[in-house]
Structures are given as C-alpha cells and as structure tokens.
Enzyme design. Sequence first.
Site, mmCIF file in Angstrom:
data_model
loop_
_atom_site.group_PDB
_atom_site.id
_atom_site.type_symbol
_atom_site.label_atom_id
_atom_site.label_comp_id
_atom_site.label_asym_id
_atom_site.label_seq_id
_atom_site.Cartn_x
_atom_site.Cartn_y
_atom_site.Cartn_z
ATOM 1 N N GLY A 298 40.996 37.248 43.639
ATOM 2 C CA GLY A 298 39.930 37.680 44.537
ATOM 3 C C GLY A 298 39.160 36.556 45.189
ATOM 4 O O GLY A 298 38.152 36.797 45.854
ATOM 5 N N GLU B 181 44.502 34.708 38.668
ATOM 6 C CA GLU B 181 45.575 35.283 39.492
ATOM 7 C C GLU B 181 45.259 35.223 40.981
ATOM 8 O O GLU B 181 45.057 36.243 41.624
ATOM 9 C CB GLU B 181 45.762 36.762 39.094
ATOM 10 C CG GLU B 181 46.036 36.986 37.632
ATOM 11 C CD GLU B 181 46.024 38.472 37.257
ATOM 12 O OE1 GLU B 181 45.318 39.269 37.911
ATOM 13 O OE2 GLU B 181 46.724 38.828 36.315
ATOM 14 N N PRO B 182 45.211 34.027 41.568
ATOM 15 C CA PRO B 182 44.927 33.953 43.003
ATOM 16 C C PRO B 182 46.136 34.385 43.845
ATOM 17 O O PRO B 182 47.274 34.059 43.510
ATOM 18 C CB PRO B 182 44.645 32.458 43.218
ATOM 19 C CG PRO B 182 45.442 31.771 42.157
ATOM 20 C CD PRO B 182 45.443 32.698 40.970
ATOM 21 N N ARG C 110 45.215 44.765 58.617
ATOM 22 C CA ARG C 110 43.947 44.456 57.961
ATOM 23 C C ARG C 110 42.705 44.711 58.816
ATOM 24 O O ARG C 110 41.720 45.229 58.303
ATOM 25 C CB ARG C 110 43.954 43.013 57.444
ATOM 26 C CG ARG C 110 45.104 42.771 56.456
ATOM 27 C CD ARG C 110 45.052 41.408 55.807
ATOM 28 N NE ARG C 110 43.886 41.261 54.965
ATOM 29 C CZ ARG C 110 42.825 40.525 55.257
ATOM 30 N NH1 ARG C 110 42.792 39.837 56.375
ATOM 31 N NH2 ARG C 110 41.809 40.473 54.449
ATOM 32 N N CYS D 112 50.874 52.763 69.321
ATOM 33 C CA CYS D 112 50.318 53.960 69.937
ATOM 34 C C CYS D 112 49.130 54.466 69.140
ATOM 35 O O CYS D 112 49.192 55.515 68.495
ATOM 36 C CB CYS D 112 51.400 55.029 70.037
ATOM 37 S SG CYS D 112 52.831 54.401 70.908
ATOM 38 N N GLU D 113 48.075 53.710 69.157
ATOM 39 C CA GLU D 113 46.910 54.005 68.329
ATOM 40 C C GLU D 113 45.757 53.189 68.915
ATOM 41 O O GLU D 113 45.878 51.981 69.059
ATOM 42 C CB GLU D 113 47.211 53.520 66.907
ATOM 43 C CG GLU D 113 46.252 53.902 65.858
ATOM 44 C CD GLU D 113 46.770 55.059 65.009
ATOM 45 O OE1 GLU D 113 45.961 55.620 64.296
ATOM 46 O OE2 GLU D 113 47.976 55.379 65.071
ATOM 47 N N TYR E 104 48.785 39.207 52.856
ATOM 48 C CA TYR E 104 48.521 40.620 53.182
ATOM 49 C C TYR E 104 48.776 40.945 54.654
ATOM 50 O O TYR E 104 48.135 41.828 55.216
ATOM 51 C CB TYR E 104 47.089 41.017 52.771
ATOM 52 C CG TYR E 104 46.818 40.768 51.308
ATOM 53 C CD1 TYR E 104 47.410 41.556 50.334
ATOM 54 C CD2 TYR E 104 45.992 39.713 50.903
ATOM 55 C CE1 TYR E 104 47.184 41.313 48.981
ATOM 56 C CE2 TYR E 104 45.768 39.460 49.559
ATOM 57 C CZ TYR E 104 46.363 40.261 48.596
ATOM 58 O OH TYR E 104 46.138 40.017 47.273
HETATM 59 C C1 LIG Z 1 45.409 41.746 44.312
HETATM 60 C C2 LIG Z 1 45.276 41.222 42.949
HETATM 61 C C3 LIG Z 1 45.137 39.850 42.741
HETATM 62 C C4 LIG Z 1 45.037 38.854 43.872
HETATM 63 O O1 LIG Z 1 43.940 39.075 44.670
HETATM 64 P P1 LIG Z 1 43.573 38.017 45.833
HETATM 65 O O2 LIG Z 1 42.385 38.605 46.486
HETATM 66 O O3 LIG Z 1 44.752 37.968 46.733
HETATM 67 O O4 LIG Z 1 43.326 36.722 45.152
HETATM 68 C C5 LIG Z 1 45.086 39.392 41.451
HETATM 69 N N1 LIG Z 1 45.164 40.236 40.405
HETATM 70 C C6 LIG Z 1 45.290 41.562 40.559
HETATM 71 C C7 LIG Z 1 45.377 42.432 39.377
HETATM 72 C C8 LIG Z 1 45.343 42.100 41.826
HETATM 73 O O5 LIG Z 1 45.454 43.419 41.984
#
Ligand SMILES: *Cc1c(COP(=O)(O)O)cnc(C)c1O
Length: 444
Positions: free
Chosen positions: A259, A301-302, A340, A371-372, A401
Amino acid sequence: MTVVNASEPSVASTELSVWPASTTELAHGDIAVGGVPLTEVARRFGTPVYVLDEAEVRERCRTYRHSFPDAEVLYAAKAFLCRAMTHWVDEEGLGLDVCSAGELELAVTTGFPPDRMVLHGNAKAPRDLDTALHLGVGRIVIDSPSEIARLAAAVGPNGHQKVMVRVVPGISAGGHDKIRTGTDDQKFGLSIADGSAQHAITRILDQPQLQLTGLHCHLGSQITSVEPYLVAVRRMVGLMMRLYEQHGLVLPELDLGGGHGIAYRPGEQSLDLTTLARRIRAELADTCATAGLPEPRLIIEPGRAIAGPAGVALYHVLAVKHTGEHVFVAVDGGMSDNPRPALYGVRYAPRLVGRHSTAAPARVAVVGRHCEAGDVLASDVDLPGDVYPGDLLAVPVAGAYHLSMASGYNLVGRPPVAAVRDGHARLLVRRESLDDIRSRDVGL
Ligand SMILES: *Cc1c(COP(=O)(O)O)cnc(C)c1O
C-alpha cells in the site's frame, strides 16, 4: 483553445520528477527512457504500448531490500506480472505475493521458487488451493472461517501447510474508498474488533496439519503517511499478546502488507521508505518489549511502489475536439488499458513527446476511444495548444494496475509491454491480436 485557467494550480507536465530515473530529454521534444527514445518504441511496437524500465524495477527492489534489511520483501504480483518481471524480482531477492492459481503458475514457469510465495485471496477457488498445495507454496493467508476446514481437508491428515491469518486491524487509510482494506466494513480479512480473527485462530490451532506462522494485514493502497502502519503494528502486537496469554502462542512472523503510496503527478507526495522502515522497526521493538514478546520477522508486500513508476504508457492522438468550453484530446487507448481514472478518479500528467511545440498550453481532457463517456484518462491537464492527431502522448507512472486491470472492452486488444534497458528495447508481452480474440470464440 481554452487558455489555461490560472485559478486552478496547473501541473507542469514537462517536469520529469515522476518519470523513471533514466529519463532524459532529447532533441525535437523526444524523451528517452532506459536509453531508448520513446518515438522509437512507438514506431517499433505501435501504440498504445507500455514501456517498462528494467533498471528502475530492479533499483526499486534494491531500495526495499536496503531499507528493510531484516524483513522479507514480497512483490505483490497483481500490480503487474509477466515472466520477465518475475525473473527480475527473483534475481533481486524478493519473494512473491500472489492471488490466484494463474499468478502462481505463471511465476512457477519462470523457475520462481514456490516456497518464497504467499497466496492471498478473500475467496480462493478450489483450483487456487489445489495448485498452491500441489506446487508447494510457502504460506497461504486465511481470509475467511470456511477456508480453515477446506484447507485442512485439502492438505490431508498427513500433510503440512504454513498459514497466516489476514486480520482487519480497524484502520482507515488509503487513497480512495475502493482501495481501503483496513476497516471492518469491507470484504477482506477477519476482524479483531468483533473477535472473528481470534475465533479463526483458535480453529486453526485445532488443525494439526496447519502451522500458523503469523498474522497479516493490508491496510489499503496509495497510503502516503507512516502513521497508519504504526497503529497497525500496535494493534497486531496487541493481538499477538492476547494470543500468547490465551494459547501460549508465539508467532514468528508479522506481515504488514503493502500500500506504499507513490506520486502520479509532479508535486504529489509519496511514502518515504527510509522513514517507514525506521519507524516501523522502532514501533515493533517498543511494543514487543512492552508486551514481553520476541520481535517477529517483518514481511512487507509492495506492489505499486515497485512497478508503477517504472512504466510509461504511450498513445497516439486520434482526434481533437472542441466543444463549448472543453477540449477533448482522444487517444488510441483508454479505459480498456487503464481503468484507474474511471474506477478511483486517479489523476495523471500526460505530456507531448516527439515534437517541440511553442504553442501556449491549453487545458484539455485526454480521453480514450471507448464507447463510454466516462472513458477519460486525464481530465484538466495542460498540453500544448496545438496538439493534433498523430501526436504522441506519454503517461508516466503507468507500470502498476494498468495492464493487470486491462479489459477486452470494444475488442480493442490489450497493449504490448516493451522493456527498455541500456539503450535497447525488447518485447516482453505482445499485443493482443484479433487472432487471440477469435481463438477463444468457439461458438460458431
Ligand atoms: C494489493 C495488495 C498488496 C500491494 O498493494 P500496493 O498498493 O500495490 O503496494 C499487498 N498485499 C496485499 C494483500 C494486497 O492485496
């Protein structure tokens, strides 16, 4: 064309601060990324096309490894996955966070070790679990009560599987409602507040073939301040303390998810990784000392922060339309390759590439070809007032994304991905062709 409205702060779209570090300005308004002129990429691979700077991806992986030397860093594959990307991430020493049998299997075809992968998902299909067990995925993150018995049965009485539990710590953070996952009013995880996390953990401990290694939480995406992560550390360690008191359980791992926010336009804030790492480490040391618990190994988890800034999307302008107050610059892609802006109202800073214009800037909306009416890639941006069909536009920060969320809308076909590095460009993923589309269509 409309003259720039001075009342709204305008973003200097020529500023390269959100572009890959390798970006250089060339003659005639061209731009090179990874040593390759973008006009050349567009000529060779056509448009729309994604350009991915390999060195930028690798450098971002290294920054994580250096900022979090004791942590396990898992790249969140859902941001962008292809076989080359998996290979780079592997070489840089990161693990992988996957959400489906598809992501898992694609990664395994590159030789990525399954034991360095973690499987997520709020609703794992039987195929996801079977594939994970069959390939020997390192950890499976349990996200609902019903998954416990299902997983235990699939593992079998003599089997063994490491698991974590996705916990909802009750924290609201993230760039948009649709990407906030730390609160009790969304579908992911098991709540601490209503006791469902504790209840699930008790049930997991009753299953001898499941080994609980730690707790997981993911607060949301596009978080630009450190505070939510520190609150998460306190709440997670609080739960770990209660688990110790209740069950004598000492969990060796704590996964704080991803995140980490990035800047999409010059001047926007991003999450500072050095500060994040330092303050998480201090908070974890403090809270664990107070709780009398050993410090768990940190996992992060980036996704976006590794892939996003390494990618640039290229489009050709197909039409320019003036309607009353508005100028619409329509390009050869749109919501099928980047949903997005339509989904979350994200704002981008496109710029003209390959031509030097002395025209005064005009405030325009860059729209797609679908078409939106909501098919807008960037509203209220400044482009040279003489932008015309045939011009090349580049959208930076397009590595995460975009393609992974691309759709088949209007059968336009998903764009290719070209990697650039040291002056060379090569195709990583080819353009989706009519043959690809036809080959799936088997009813006539
Ligand atoms: C989407 C997600 C991430 C990565 O999120 P980012 O915003 O891309 O860093 C990490 N862990 C989990 C469980 C996720 O669902």
